[in-house]
Design an enzyme around this catalytic site. Structure first.
Site, PDB file in Angstrom:
ATOM      1  CB  SER A 233      -0.973  -0.008   1.177  1.00 44.50           C
ATOM      2  OG  SER A 233      -0.313  -0.295   2.375  1.00 44.50           O
ATOM      3  CG  HIS A 263      -0.900  -5.205   2.313  1.00 40.31           C
ATOM      4  ND1 HIS A 263      -0.254  -5.060   3.500  1.00 40.31           N
ATOM      5  CD2 HIS A 263      -0.784  -3.985   1.687  1.00 40.31           C
ATOM      6  CE1 HIS A 263       0.231  -3.824   3.604  1.00 40.31           C
ATOM      7  NE2 HIS A 263      -0.090  -3.148   2.516  1.00 40.31           N
ATOM      8  CG  HIS A 309       5.765  -9.272   8.003  1.00 39.97           C
ATOM      9  ND1 HIS A 309       6.700  -8.437   7.455  1.00 39.97           N
ATOM     10  CD2 HIS A 309       4.642  -8.522   8.182  1.00 39.97           C
ATOM     11  CE1 HIS A 309       6.169  -7.229   7.338  1.00 39.97           C
ATOM     12  NE2 HIS A 309       4.917  -7.254   7.763  1.00 39.97           N
ATOM     13  NE  ARG A 318       2.703  -3.984  13.060  1.00 34.74           N
ATOM     14  CZ  ARG A 318       2.456  -4.028  11.743  1.00 34.74           C
ATOM     15  NH1 ARG A 318       1.908  -2.980  11.137  1.00 34.74           N
ATOM     16  NH2 ARG A 318       2.755  -5.096  11.039  1.00 34.74           N
ATOM     17  CG  ASP A 364      -3.405  -8.213   9.498  1.00 35.79           C
ATOM     18  OD1 ASP A 364      -3.784  -7.102   9.883  1.00 35.79           O
ATOM     19  OD2 ASP A 364      -2.790  -8.394   8.438  1.00 35.79           O
TER      20      ASP A 364
HETATM   21  N1  CMX Z   1       0.812 -19.850   5.856  1.00 34.31           N
HETATM   22  C1  CMX Z   1       1.155 -20.714   4.884  1.00 34.31           C
HETATM   23  N2  CMX Z   1       2.172 -20.507   4.018  1.00 34.31           N
HETATM   24  C2  CMX Z   1       2.904 -19.393   4.206  1.00 34.31           C
HETATM   25  C3  CMX Z   1       2.631 -18.478   5.229  1.00 34.31           C
HETATM   26  C4  CMX Z   1       1.523 -18.721   6.063  1.00 34.31           C
HETATM   27  N3  CMX Z   1       1.131 -17.881   7.013  1.00 34.31           N
HETATM   28  N4  CMX Z   1       3.535 -17.468   5.153  1.00 34.31           N
HETATM   29  C5  CMX Z   1       4.331 -17.762   4.104  1.00 34.31           C
HETATM   30  N5  CMX Z   1       3.941 -18.909   3.524  1.00 34.31           N
HETATM   31  C6  CMX Z   1       4.454 -19.501   2.292  1.00 34.31           C
HETATM   32  C7  CMX Z   1       4.267 -18.539   1.133  1.00 34.31           C
HETATM   33  O1  CMX Z   1       2.927 -18.592   0.613  1.00 34.31           O
HETATM   34  C8  CMX Z   1       5.326 -19.001   0.161  1.00 34.31           C
HETATM   35  O2  CMX Z   1       4.844 -20.171  -0.482  1.00 34.31           O
HETATM   36  P1  CMX Z   1       5.164 -20.453  -2.051  1.00 34.31           P
HETATM   37  O3  CMX Z   1       6.661 -20.489  -2.147  1.00 34.31           O
HETATM   38  O4  CMX Z   1       4.483 -21.730  -2.322  1.00 34.31           O
HETATM   39  O5  CMX Z   1       4.576 -19.290  -2.799  1.00 34.31           O
HETATM   40  C9  CMX Z   1       6.459 -19.430   1.099  1.00 34.31           C
HETATM   41  O6  CMX Z   1       5.861 -19.676   2.382  1.00 34.31           O
HETATM   42  C10 CMX Z   1       7.543 -18.381   1.263  1.00 34.31           C
HETATM   43  O7  CMX Z   1       6.946 -17.191   1.737  1.00 34.31           O
HETATM   44  P2  CMX Z   1       7.809 -16.172   2.615  1.00 34.31           P
HETATM   45  O8  CMX Z   1       9.028 -15.800   1.848  1.00 34.31           O
HETATM   46  O9  CMX Z   1       7.981 -16.701   3.999  1.00 34.31           O
HETATM   47  O10 CMX Z   1       6.803 -14.944   2.728  1.00 34.31           O
HETATM   48  P3  CMX Z   1       6.475 -13.845   1.632  1.00 34.31           P
HETATM   49  O11 CMX Z   1       7.383 -12.690   1.891  1.00 34.31           O
HETATM   50  O12 CMX Z   1       6.429 -14.398   0.257  1.00 34.31           O
HETATM   51  O13 CMX Z   1       4.985 -13.473   2.035  1.00 34.31           O
HETATM   52  C11 CMX Z   1       3.191 -12.939   3.472  1.00 34.31           C
HETATM   53  C12 CMX Z   1       4.688 -12.761   3.209  1.00 34.31           C
HETATM   54  C13 CMX Z   1       2.771 -12.022   4.623  1.00 34.31           C
HETATM   55  C14 CMX Z   1       2.404 -12.526   2.220  1.00 34.31           C
HETATM   56  C15 CMX Z   1       2.914 -14.425   3.844  1.00 34.31           C
HETATM   57  O14 CMX Z   1       3.609 -14.738   5.046  1.00 34.31           O
HETATM   58  C16 CMX Z   1       1.440 -14.723   3.988  1.00 34.31           C
HETATM   59  O15 CMX Z   1       0.783 -14.988   2.986  1.00 34.31           O
HETATM   60  N6  CMX Z   1       0.906 -14.696   5.269  1.00 34.31           N
HETATM   61  C17 CMX Z   1      -0.513 -14.885   5.491  1.00 34.31           C
HETATM   62  C18 CMX Z   1      -1.285 -13.626   5.081  1.00 34.31           C
HETATM   63  C19 CMX Z   1      -1.054 -12.480   6.058  1.00 34.31           C
HETATM   64  O16 CMX Z   1      -1.127 -12.650   7.274  1.00 34.31           O
HETATM   65  N7  CMX Z   1      -0.782 -11.295   5.514  1.00 34.31           N
HETATM   66  C20 CMX Z   1      -0.665 -10.076   6.328  1.00 34.31           C
HETATM   67  C21 CMX Z   1       0.744  -9.522   6.391  1.00 34.31           C
HETATM   68  C22 CMX Z   1       0.765  -8.224   7.151  1.00 34.31           C
HETATM   69  C23 CMX Z   1       0.295  -7.099   6.283  1.00 34.31           C
HETATM   70  O17 CMX Z   1       0.971  -6.783   5.284  1.00 34.31           O
HETATM   71  O18 CMX Z   1      -0.744  -6.518   6.538  1.00 34.31           O
END
Ligand code: CMX
Length: 424
Positions: A233, A263, A309, A318, A364
């Site tokens: 964002s 996000h 994250h 937080r 979150d």
């Molecule tokens: N559950 C399951 N799988 C997860 C995971 C979770 N909570 N967090 C990461 N992974 C997976 C990713 O989907 C990715 O899988 P692929 O390689 O198959 O695509 C792998 O682990 C590597 O991811 P990463 O390098 O650890 O994390 P990213 O930087 O790519 O993504 C985030 C970060 C937040 C998008 C991811 O951890 C996620 O999807 N979390 C759940 C959604 C969430 O809580 N988002 C809110 C974040 C805070 C915000 O920005 O507001």
């Protein structure tokens, strides 16, 4: 707005000079390197944006102008806005000035209500909020003054005007999005005697103002206010802002990014996931039951919302602040108890998957339980609360970018064949 404007003019002059000196002496020095993997994976970890409002060290979490977020939880959002902008905690007169400006500018033009009326009744609350913000673009002071030939050194002042107008109107608009979308009754009048966050709580009218809900709103508005500028964002808003699009365009663009499930929408997804688990087990699920459900979620190639994250590698401070609030205000609430059990179970599950870089909860993971405790149970609304708070940071970043004369953002993309050649 004399005090804040004078302070900002002084801060910006010093900051501009500091940057000019740095770029003159070391502008061509390499400060980072880029790997092919980083190019594919969303520019992850590349140091390529300038943002002074806050930073997010992976092992510490959000630091606003040198203050860890855990030390700022007693502040009001008005104080946070001043801090984000100037780097200093405001005194009483500064806060009164900002509060007075927010209240003086709070009236929402009637056409915004008509725009919201025209949207389908089942529109997502984030679509409603962002449409309302965009609809007010005609009121942009920046756009009007730019057309009149405003000189560059006045850009930040016009952007500050837009920011104050938007932030001042945000509680009434966001509260009406809630009340209209979820059929909660008529639009309420604001209460100018209340601070910005408490007035938002009053306008939502989901809970008694004598209970903990206004305090939760203050905390919520503080905790979500900013998270440096590399997130979807903030970076989107900064990119749009860099084209000299005004704040109405850039903020709504950024908040459209916040509406994504990876996000800001994760707070909605979190409570949904939790409630499904609670329903399945008929109450507070045990650590073992949550462990099983988290494993099933991953096996189904879905993410466990609220965990992981892109930058953080520890429990989000937080999240910890929300947990502290929960322990003090609703320790026996079954949804809050479930959040604590999820915290015990999920990191252990995620740690089993080496590809998941951060097994810990993000902001979150706990907020929805607290909102639900006070009766705000409509998960689809949760990202709007995040958006109202994040507007403080996005607006502050835009004002500073204009004040520092930052140019249009324009990185260079590469083709796969360029990448292959570069790697060979
Ligand atoms: N559950 C399951 N799988 C997860 C995971 C979770 N909570 N967090 C990461 N992974 C997976 C990713 O989907 C990715 O899988 P692929 O390689 O198959 O695509 C792998 O682990 C590597 O991811 P990463 O390098 O650890 O994390 P990213 O930087 O790519 O993504 C985030 C970060 C937040 C998008 C991811 O951890 C996620 O999807 N979390 C759940 C959604 C969430 O809580 N988002 C809110 C974040 C805070 C915000 O920005 O507001």
């Amino acid at each position: 707005m004399g005090r804040l404007k004078d302070k900002l003019a002084q801060v910006l002059a010093g900051h501009r000079q500091e940057l000019q000196n740095l770029l003159k002496s070391s502008g061509t020095k390499a400060v980072d390197q880029v790997t092919a993997e980083q190019i594919f994976s969303g520019a992850r970890g590349i140091h390529s944006l300038l943002c002074d409002t806050s930073s997010v060290p992976p092992d510490k979490g959000l630091i606003i102008r040198g203050h860890p977020i855990a030390e700022l939880t007693e502040l009001f959002p008005e104080e946070i806005f001043y801090l984000l902008l100037t780097g200093e905690i405001p005194d009483k007169a500064d806060v009164e000035e900002i509060r007075g400006e927010f209240s003086r500018r709070a009236a929402v033009p009637d056409y915004v209500w008509h725009v919201l009326d025209a949207l389908p009744a089942d529109s997502h609350p984030m679509c409603m909020l962002n449409t309302a913000i965009l609809s007010m673009q005609r009121d942009s002071v920046f756009a009007r003054k730019y057309e009149e030939g405003m000189p560059k050194d006045q850009y930040w002042e016009a952007t500050l005007e837009d920011a104050l107008n938007i932030i001042a109107r945000m509680p009434a608009i966001a509260a009406w999005v809630y009340r209209k979308r979820f059929k909660k009754g008529p639009r309420l009048d604001g209460d100018a005697s209340l601070d910005w966050a408490a007035n938002y709580a009053h306008l939502l009218s989901v809970a008694d103002m004598k209970g903990g809900f206004p305090s939760l709103m203050r905390l919520y508005m503080v905790l979500h206010c900013d998270h440096e500028s590399g997130n979807v964002s903030a970076m989107t808003a900064a990119t749009v802002n860099s084209a000299l699009s005004d704040l109405y365009y850039s903020l709504s663009a950024g908040l459209n990014g916040l509406a994504g499930p990876l996000h800001g929408l994760a707070n909605q997804e979190c409570l949904t996931w939790l409630m499904e688990t609670m329903k399945k087990y008929g109450g507070v699920p045990t650590v073992e039951q949550i462990t099983r459900d988290a494993e099933e979620t991953i096996a189904a190639k879905r993410v466990v919302p609220g965990y992981g994250h892109a930058v953080l590698r520890v429990t989000d401070p937080r999240f910890s602040a929300f947990v502290e609030f929960g322990k003090a205000h609703c320790a026996d609430d079954p949804i809050f108890k479930s959040v604590l059990n999820v915290y015990e179970a999920v990191p252990k599950v995620l740690k089993k998957y080496p590809k998941i870089k951060n097994p810990w909860p993000n902001v979150d993971a706990a907020s929805g339980a607290l909102l639900a405790h006070y009766g705000l149970t409509e998960q689809r609304y949760y990202t709007v609360l995040f958006a109202v708070s994040r507007s403080l940071g996005i607006c502050a970043q835009a004002i500073l970018a204009r004040g520092l004369g930052q140019p249009i953002i324009r990185p260079t993309s590469v083709t796969t064949s360029w990448l292959k050649k570069a790697c060979s």
